[in-house]
Design a protein around this motif. Structure first.
Motif, PDB file in Angstrom:
ATOM      1  N   TYR A 122     -18.522 -13.659 -17.114  1.00 34.80           N
ATOM      2  CA  TYR A 122     -19.052 -12.591 -16.263  1.00 34.80           C
ATOM      3  C   TYR A 122     -19.325 -11.317 -17.059  1.00 34.80           C
ATOM      4  O   TYR A 122     -20.285 -10.605 -16.786  1.00 34.80           O
ATOM      5  CB  TYR A 122     -18.103 -12.303 -15.099  1.00 34.80           C
ATOM      6  N   THR A 123     -18.507 -11.038 -18.057  1.00 32.12           N
ATOM      7  CA  THR A 123     -18.740  -9.864 -18.900  1.00 32.12           C
ATOM      8  C   THR A 123     -20.026 -10.027 -19.699  1.00 32.12           C
ATOM      9  O   THR A 123     -20.826  -9.089 -19.803  1.00 32.12           O
ATOM     10  CB  THR A 123     -17.545  -9.633 -19.846  1.00 32.12           C
ATOM     11  N   ILE A 124     -20.240 -11.205 -20.255  1.00 24.91           N
ATOM     12  CA  ILE A 124     -21.474 -11.455 -21.008  1.00 24.91           C
ATOM     13  C   ILE A 124     -22.689 -11.314 -20.099  1.00 24.91           C
ATOM     14  O   ILE A 124     -23.702 -10.728 -20.486  1.00 24.91           O
ATOM     15  CB  ILE A 124     -21.439 -12.847 -21.677  1.00 24.91           C
ATOM     16  N   ALA A 125     -22.595 -11.831 -18.880  1.00 25.11           N
ATOM     17  CA  ALA A 125     -23.706 -11.693 -17.927  1.00 25.11           C
ATOM     18  C   ALA A 125     -23.987 -10.225 -17.639  1.00 25.11           C
ATOM     19  O   ALA A 125     -25.147  -9.803 -17.569  1.00 25.11           O
ATOM     20  CB  ALA A 125     -23.390 -12.438 -16.634  1.00 25.11           C
ATOM     21  N   GLY A 126     -22.947  -9.422 -17.499  1.00 22.69           N
ATOM     22  CA  GLY A 126     -23.126  -8.001 -17.255  1.00 22.69           C
ATOM     23  C   GLY A 126     -23.729  -7.285 -18.440  1.00 22.69           C
ATOM     24  O   GLY A 126     -24.638  -6.457 -18.287  1.00 22.69           O
ATOM     25  N   VAL A 127     -23.259  -7.598 -19.644  1.00 16.44           N
ATOM     26  CA  VAL A 127     -23.773  -6.957 -20.851  1.00 16.44           C
ATOM     27  C   VAL A 127     -25.237  -7.329 -21.093  1.00 16.44           C
ATOM     28  O   VAL A 127     -26.041  -6.490 -21.497  1.00 16.44           O
ATOM     29  CB  VAL A 127     -22.895  -7.334 -22.073  1.00 16.44           C
TER      30      VAL A 127
END
Length: 148
Positions: A122-127
């Motif tokens: 989810y962090t990668i998707a946000g970044v």
């Protein structure tokens, strides 16, 4: 869109969502398996069990429409609509399970690792700036509107 097409989409929120579903099953199983310890690990196993139900309602939005829940609970679950908020909740759940290692080394470490993977997806998707895309298989985008 089929499950295989969703996984080939290279959208990390889909990966996070499916990892979350695996986390839900794993947290439920490990929560039950570790509840029979005669130490403070019981607290962590109960937290793991509660986490599995929170993940269920976060990742399967259809359940908010068909299960009788309170408006406070619905508002709490709806906070996790963005990739960063989902990454945060998975990160906190993972941290709690990592803290269980202070007491005793148990199989709850598997839940901690998988919850961490979901948080990272989810962090990668946000970044990357990818908007949250819910899996149609799990009741996202249009399925809930068709049923209700």
């Amino acid at each position: 869109m089929t499950l295989a097409e969703e996984l080939r989409s290279r959208n990390f929120s889909i990966y996070g969502q499916w990892t979350g579903i695996i986390c839900m099953v794993l947290c439920f199983a490990l929560g039950i398996a570790n509840i029979f310890h005669f130490s403070i690990v019981i607290v962590f196993s109960v937290i793991c069990l509660v986490s599995s139900f929170i993940i269920l309602f976060i990742e399967v939005p259809l359940l908010l429409r068909i299960c009788p829940t309170s408006s406070k609970f619905d508002a709490f679950i709806r906070r996790f609509a963005t990739n960063y908020m989902r990454a945060a909740v998975y990160g906190v759940m993972s941290l709690v399970q990592w803290l269980s290692l202070i007491v005793d080394t148990t199989s709850l470490i598997a839940a901690a690792v998988l919850l961490l993977f979901a948080a990272v997806f989810y962090t990668i998707a946000g970044v990357k700036g990818q908007g949250f895309v819910g899996s149609k298989t799990l009741g996202g985008q249009g399925v809930a509107q068709m049923i209700v």
